[in-house]
Motif scaffolding. Structure first.
Motif, PDB file in Angstrom:
ATOM      1  N   ASN A  64      12.637  14.786  -5.592  1.00 25.40           N
ATOM      2  CA  ASN A  64      12.830  15.341  -4.247  1.00 25.40           C
ATOM      3  C   ASN A  64      11.680  16.265  -3.852  1.00 25.40           C
ATOM      4  OD1 ASN A  64      15.241  13.986  -3.809  1.00 25.40           O
ATOM      5  ND2 ASN A  64      16.491  15.625  -4.665  1.00 25.40           N
ATOM      6  N   ALA A  65      11.193  17.038  -4.816  1.00 22.21           N
ATOM      7  CA  ALA A  65      10.071  17.939  -4.531  1.00 22.21           C
ATOM      8  C   ALA A  65       8.806  17.139  -4.222  1.00 22.21           C
ATOM      9  CB  ALA A  65       9.830  18.862  -5.723  1.00 22.21           C
ATOM     10  N   TYR A  66       8.534  16.119  -5.012  1.00 22.72           N
ATOM     11  CA  TYR A  66       7.353  15.281  -4.745  1.00 22.72           C
ATOM     12  C   TYR A  66       7.460  14.651  -3.364  1.00 22.72           C
ATOM     13  CZ  TYR A  66       6.908  15.518  -9.878  1.00 22.72           C
ATOM     14  OH  TYR A  66       6.816  15.941 -11.180  1.00 22.72           O
ATOM     15  N   TYR A  67       8.691  14.281  -2.999  1.00 20.40           N
ATOM     16  CA  TYR A  67       8.894  13.671  -1.677  1.00 20.40           C
ATOM     17  C   TYR A  67       8.553  14.666  -0.566  1.00 20.40           C
ATOM     18  CZ  TYR A  67      10.809  11.241   2.278  1.00 20.40           C
ATOM     19  OH  TYR A  67      10.923  10.640   3.502  1.00 20.40           O
ATOM     20  N   LYS A  68       9.010  15.896  -0.712  1.00 20.44           N
ATOM     21  CA  LYS A  68       8.713  16.923   0.307  1.00 20.44           C
ATOM     22  C   LYS A  68       7.205  17.143   0.430  1.00 20.44           C
ATOM     23  CE  LYS A  68      13.111  19.274  -0.457  1.00 20.44           C
ATOM     24  NZ  LYS A  68      13.816  20.471  -0.922  1.00 20.44           N
ATOM     25  N   LEU A  69       6.542  17.223  -0.718  1.00 20.05           N
ATOM     26  CA  LEU A  69       5.099  17.516  -0.724  1.00 20.05           C
ATOM     27  C   LEU A  69       4.274  16.347  -0.192  1.00 20.05           C
ATOM     28  CD1 LEU A  69       5.052  19.309  -4.179  1.00 20.05           C
ATOM     29  CD2 LEU A  69       4.416  20.378  -2.006  1.00 20.05           C
ATOM     30  N   ILE A  70       4.591  15.128  -0.623  1.00 19.68           N
ATOM     31  CA  ILE A  70       3.778  13.974  -0.197  1.00 19.68           C
ATOM     32  C   ILE A  70       4.068  13.627   1.266  1.00 19.68           C
ATOM     33  CG2 ILE A  70       5.299  12.054  -0.918  1.00 19.68           C
ATOM     34  CD1 ILE A  70       1.473  12.272  -1.402  1.00 19.68           C
ATOM     35  N   SER A  71       5.299  13.856   1.718  1.00 22.16           N
ATOM     36  CA  SER A  71       5.629  13.609   3.135  1.00 22.16           C
ATOM     37  C   SER A  71       4.853  14.562   4.031  1.00 22.16           C
ATOM     38  CB  SER A  71       7.127  13.796   3.397  1.00 22.16           C
ATOM     39  OG  SER A  71       7.874  12.902   2.631  1.00 22.16           O
ATOM     40  N   ASP A  72       4.771  15.815   3.596  1.00 26.77           N
ATOM     41  CA  ASP A  72       4.028  16.815   4.361  1.00 26.77           C
ATOM     42  C   ASP A  72       2.546  16.431   4.432  1.00 26.77           C
ATOM     43  OD1 ASP A  72       3.931  19.506   5.655  1.00 26.77           O
ATOM     44  OD2 ASP A  72       2.564  19.901   3.988  1.00 26.77           O
TER      45      ASP A  72
ATOM     46  N   ASP B  57       0.847  -1.194   0.000  1.00 24.02           N
ATOM     47  CA  ASP B  57       0.000   0.000   0.000  1.00 24.02           C
ATOM     48  C   ASP B  57       0.883   1.244   0.000  1.00 24.02           C
ATOM     49  OD1 ASP B  57      -1.535   2.264   1.314  1.00 24.02           O
ATOM     50  OD2 ASP B  57      -3.135   0.793   1.096  1.00 24.02           O
ATOM     51  N   TYR B  58       0.612   2.165  -0.924  1.00 20.48           N
ATOM     52  CA  TYR B  58       1.455   3.357  -1.056  1.00 20.48           C
ATOM     53  C   TYR B  58       0.656   4.655  -1.001  1.00 20.48           C
ATOM     54  CZ  TYR B  58       5.553   0.588  -2.263  1.00 20.48           C
ATOM     55  OH  TYR B  58       6.615  -0.276  -2.220  1.00 20.48           O
ATOM     56  N   THR B  59       1.286   5.676  -0.441  1.00 15.04           N
ATOM     57  CA  THR B  59       0.822   7.051  -0.557  1.00 15.04           C
ATOM     58  C   THR B  59       1.785   7.707  -1.536  1.00 15.04           C
ATOM     59  OG1 THR B  59      -0.063   7.105   1.694  1.00 15.04           O
ATOM     60  CG2 THR B  59       0.449   9.223   0.677  1.00 15.04           C
ATOM     61  N   LEU B  60       1.282   8.001  -2.731  1.00 15.59           N
ATOM     62  CA  LEU B  60       2.148   8.364  -3.863  1.00 15.59           C
ATOM     63  C   LEU B  60       2.094   9.851  -4.184  1.00 15.59           C
ATOM     64  CD1 LEU B  60       3.877   7.547  -6.424  1.00 15.59           C
ATOM     65  CD2 LEU B  60       1.685   7.256  -7.611  1.00 15.59           C
ATOM     66  N   GLY B  61       3.273  10.427  -4.332  1.00 17.47           N
ATOM     67  CA  GLY B  61       3.404  11.774  -4.879  1.00 17.47           C
ATOM     68  C   GLY B  61       4.112  11.683  -6.213  1.00 17.47           C
ATOM     69  N   THR B  62       3.485  12.187  -7.263  1.00 15.86           N
ATOM     70  CA  THR B  62       4.099  12.154  -8.589  1.00 15.86           C
ATOM     71  C   THR B  62       3.705  13.421  -9.333  1.00 15.86           C
ATOM     72  OG1 THR B  62       4.443  10.762 -10.548  1.00 15.86           O
ATOM     73  CG2 THR B  62       2.200  10.837  -9.675  1.00 15.86           C
ATOM     74  N   GLY B  63       4.056  13.523 -10.600  1.00 15.20           N
ATOM     75  CA  GLY B  63       3.761  14.764 -11.311  1.00 15.20           C
ATOM     76  C   GLY B  63       3.547  14.560 -12.787  1.00 15.20           C
ATOM     77  N   LEU B  64       3.023  15.599 -13.415  1.00 17.37           N
ATOM     78  CA  LEU B  64       2.815  15.618 -14.862  1.00 17.37           C
ATOM     79  C   LEU B  64       3.272  16.968 -15.400  1.00 17.37           C
ATOM     80  CD1 LEU B  64      -0.771  14.061 -15.216  1.00 17.37           C
ATOM     81  CD2 LEU B  64       1.388  12.999 -15.902  1.00 17.37           C
TER      82      LEU B  64
ATOM     83  N   ASP C   1      12.881  22.795   2.662  1.00 15.53           N
ATOM     84  CA  ASP C   1      13.515  21.528   3.028  1.00 15.53           C
ATOM     85  C   ASP C   1      12.455  20.432   3.111  1.00 15.53           C
ATOM     86  OD1 ASP C   1      12.139  21.801   5.426  1.00 15.53           O
ATOM     87  OD2 ASP C   1      13.910  22.280   6.625  1.00 15.53           O
ATOM     88  N   ASN C   2      12.854  19.255   3.615  1.00 12.08           N
ATOM     89  CA  ASN C   2      11.936  18.113   3.655  1.00 12.08           C
ATOM     90  C   ASN C   2      10.722  18.336   4.545  1.00 12.08           C
ATOM     91  OD1 ASN C   2      13.327  16.654   1.830  1.00 12.08           O
ATOM     92  ND2 ASN C   2      14.230  15.194   3.257  1.00 12.08           N
ATOM     93  N   ASN C   3      10.825  19.288   5.477  1.00 11.99           N
ATOM     94  CA  ASN C   3       9.675  19.597   6.343  1.00 11.99           C
ATOM     95  C   ASN C   3       8.930  20.840   5.883  1.00 11.99           C
ATOM     96  OD1 ASN C   3      10.182  17.435   8.197  1.00 11.99           O
ATOM     97  ND2 ASN C   3      11.939  18.620   8.934  1.00 11.99           N
ATOM     98  N   LEU C   4       9.232  21.260   4.636  1.00 11.54           N
ATOM     99  CA  LEU C   4       8.631  22.455   4.036  1.00 11.54           C
ATOM    100  C   LEU C   4       8.928  23.736   4.815  1.00 11.54           C
ATOM    101  CD1 LEU C   4       5.214  21.309   2.512  1.00 11.54           C
ATOM    102  CD2 LEU C   4       7.506  21.203   1.561  1.00 11.54           C
ATOM    103  N   ASN C   5      10.092  23.727   5.503  1.00  7.96           N
ATOM    104  CA  ASN C   5      10.588  24.966   6.101  1.00  7.96           C
ATOM    105  C   ASN C   5      11.387  25.721   5.035  1.00  7.96           C
ATOM    106  OD1 ASN C   5       9.653  24.329   8.743  1.00  7.96           O
ATOM    107  ND2 ASN C   5      11.373  22.904   8.947  1.00  7.96           N
ATOM    108  N   ILE C   6      11.293  27.048   5.055  1.00  7.49           N
ATOM    109  CA  ILE C   6      11.992  27.849   4.043  1.00  7.49           C
ATOM    110  C   ILE C   6      13.495  27.797   4.290  1.00  7.49           C
ATOM    111  CG2 ILE C   6      12.326  30.191   3.148  1.00  7.49           C
ATOM    112  CD1 ILE C   6       9.347  30.684   3.912  1.00  7.49           C
ATOM    113  N   ILE C   7      14.244  27.430   3.253  1.00  7.17           N
ATOM    114  CA  ILE C   7      15.710  27.343   3.375  1.00  7.17           C
ATOM    115  C   ILE C   7      16.403  28.355   2.477  1.00  7.17           C
ATOM    116  CG2 ILE C   7      15.906  24.936   4.133  1.00  7.17           C
ATOM    117  CD1 ILE C   7      16.310  24.202   1.147  1.00  7.17           C
ATOM    118  N   ASN C   8      15.646  28.970   1.572  1.00  2.93           N
ATOM    119  CA  ASN C   8      16.268  29.912   0.647  1.00  2.93           C
ATOM    120  C   ASN C   8      15.490  31.233   0.668  1.00  2.93           C
ATOM    121  OD1 ASN C   8      17.599  31.191  -1.446  1.00  2.93           O
ATOM    122  ND2 ASN C   8      17.792  29.314  -2.649  1.00  2.93           N
TER     123      ASN C   8
END
Length: 383
Positions: A359-367, A125-132, A192-199
């Protein structure tokens, strides 16, 4: 697998990049498939289980989401060695191609089987983040794509695959999020991975992100920390057609057969002997071929930049990202220096540029996953 596992997958034209779980596993597979028979010949079959599964992905895929169901495929490196290998073509829609789903399912199954290879049937079973591509999202194709993934169980059966032969993986999605690729690139740039602003330097700037892929180019227009949906544009222009042209001209001129576009990319980007191939054992330059074809493509990409910058005159910087940006970087810099001199940026770390979407999909789906689980826990306590 009773608990849903996070998966972030970028089905790129050149390759699939995936990040799983707590970012504890990454996977990259060439986006090449070839139809095959059930019993592929293997030399030294008794040694099959000593080989790397990624070098011999041989699967049967059953899914109602596919136009052609129950088909047997070679996938990735194994497929590049086949005469009937297929890669995604210019003008095709990623959301509507069986190849996109076959690659997606194969990637997920390879993750699922690692932890459970002693079972003959695995339920994952997966919670998937992907894109188009942006163009497809603007056309609403993400809705149908997501619903096809969510609506049923998809099965991958490993046939003559090292270590995994005979194992079936049933894939089910707890949730699927489909993100526009340009927006994802912005998220990866500033958070970053926790959607904290790094830039913080970038967060309130007006920026363009020109993502050059194999089949398409997306330009995201970022203003006030958001993608301007009306001004963002997608183009049917990628590097695939040019790579194919280089491959064909090398075959015609030098009699050298390259297995796939990935081989062409390697010739263009390798650190040593760039733009050289071996012809009958002799090191031979193909600079004349690659320079002419890639400069022509870079001019078309630069025209896109110029047109969009003119419509967004207060833009402060444009970042070129994606695999295509790595291939065209030197040509785009040369054109910019001799022409308009825009403020443009590239990622010198090539892996960062290529893996930006995954990496972006990972940040978004993890959040999403964290917030969703907190909400469920809250509801359980309230009951």
């Amino acid at each position: 697998m009773s608990k849903s596992r996070i998966a972030a997958i970028d089905v790129g034209n050149d390759s699939v990049k995936a990040v799983f779980g707590n970012a504890d596993y990454e996977l990259s597979i060439p986006n090449v498939i070839a139809r095959d028979t059930e019993d592929r010949p293997v030399i030294g079959i008794e040694e099959l289980d000593n080989k790397d599964p990624l070098e011999g992905i041989h699967i049967k895929v059953h899914s109602p989401a596919l136009k052609e169901n129950n088909v047997i495929y070679r996938v990735g490196n194994l497929a590049t060695k086949s005469d009937n290998a297929t890669e995604l073509d210019q003008g095709s829609s990623k959301s509507e191609e069986d190849q996109t789903l076959v690659m997606l399912f194969a990637t997920l199954a390879l993750d699922a089987v690692r932890e459970h290879k002693d079972s003959s049937v695995i339920d994952a079973d997966y919670t998937l983040g992907t894109g188009l591509p942006l163009r497809e999202v603007k056309e609403g194709k993400d809705v149908g794509y997501r619903s096809r993934l969510l609506s049923s169980v998809h099965q991958v059966e490993f046939l003559v695959t090292p270590k995994y032969q005979g194992i079936k993986v049933n894939l089910k999605f707890n949730q699927v999020k489909v993100y526009p690729e340009g927006f994802a690139a912005f998220i990866n740039l500033v958070m970053d991975n926790n959607l904290n602003i790094i830039n913080r330097d970038l967060i309130d700037k007006r920026i363009l992100i020109q993502d050059i892929g194999g089949l398409s180019t997306d330009v995201a227009v970022i203003k006030n920390r958001n993608v301007d949906d009306d001004k963002a544009q997608g183009f049917n222009l990628g590097v695939a057609e040019s790579l194919e042209a280089i491959r064909e001209e090398i075959r015609t001129k030098h009699g050298v057969e390259l297995d796939s576009r990935r081989d062409v990319v390697e010739i263009i980007t390798k650190k040593q002997d760039r733009n050289h191939i071996m012809v009958k054992g002799s090191r031979t330059s193909v600079h004349d071929i690659t320079d002419r074809i890639l400069l022509d493509l870079a001019k078309k990409q630069y025209r896109i930049l110029r047109n969009i910058w003119q419509k967004n005159s207060q833009t402060e910087i444009c970042y070129f990202v994606g695999g295509g940006a790595i291939v065209l970087k030197d040509y785009l810099k040369m054109l910019n220096n001799s022409l308009d001199g825009y403020n443009i940026g590239f990622f010198e770390d090539e892996k960062e540029s290529v893996w930006m979407m995954a990496n972006a999909y990972y940040k978004l789906i993890s959040d999403y996953y964290r917030k969703n689980n907190k909400e469920k826990e809250k509801q359980t306590v309230e009951k």
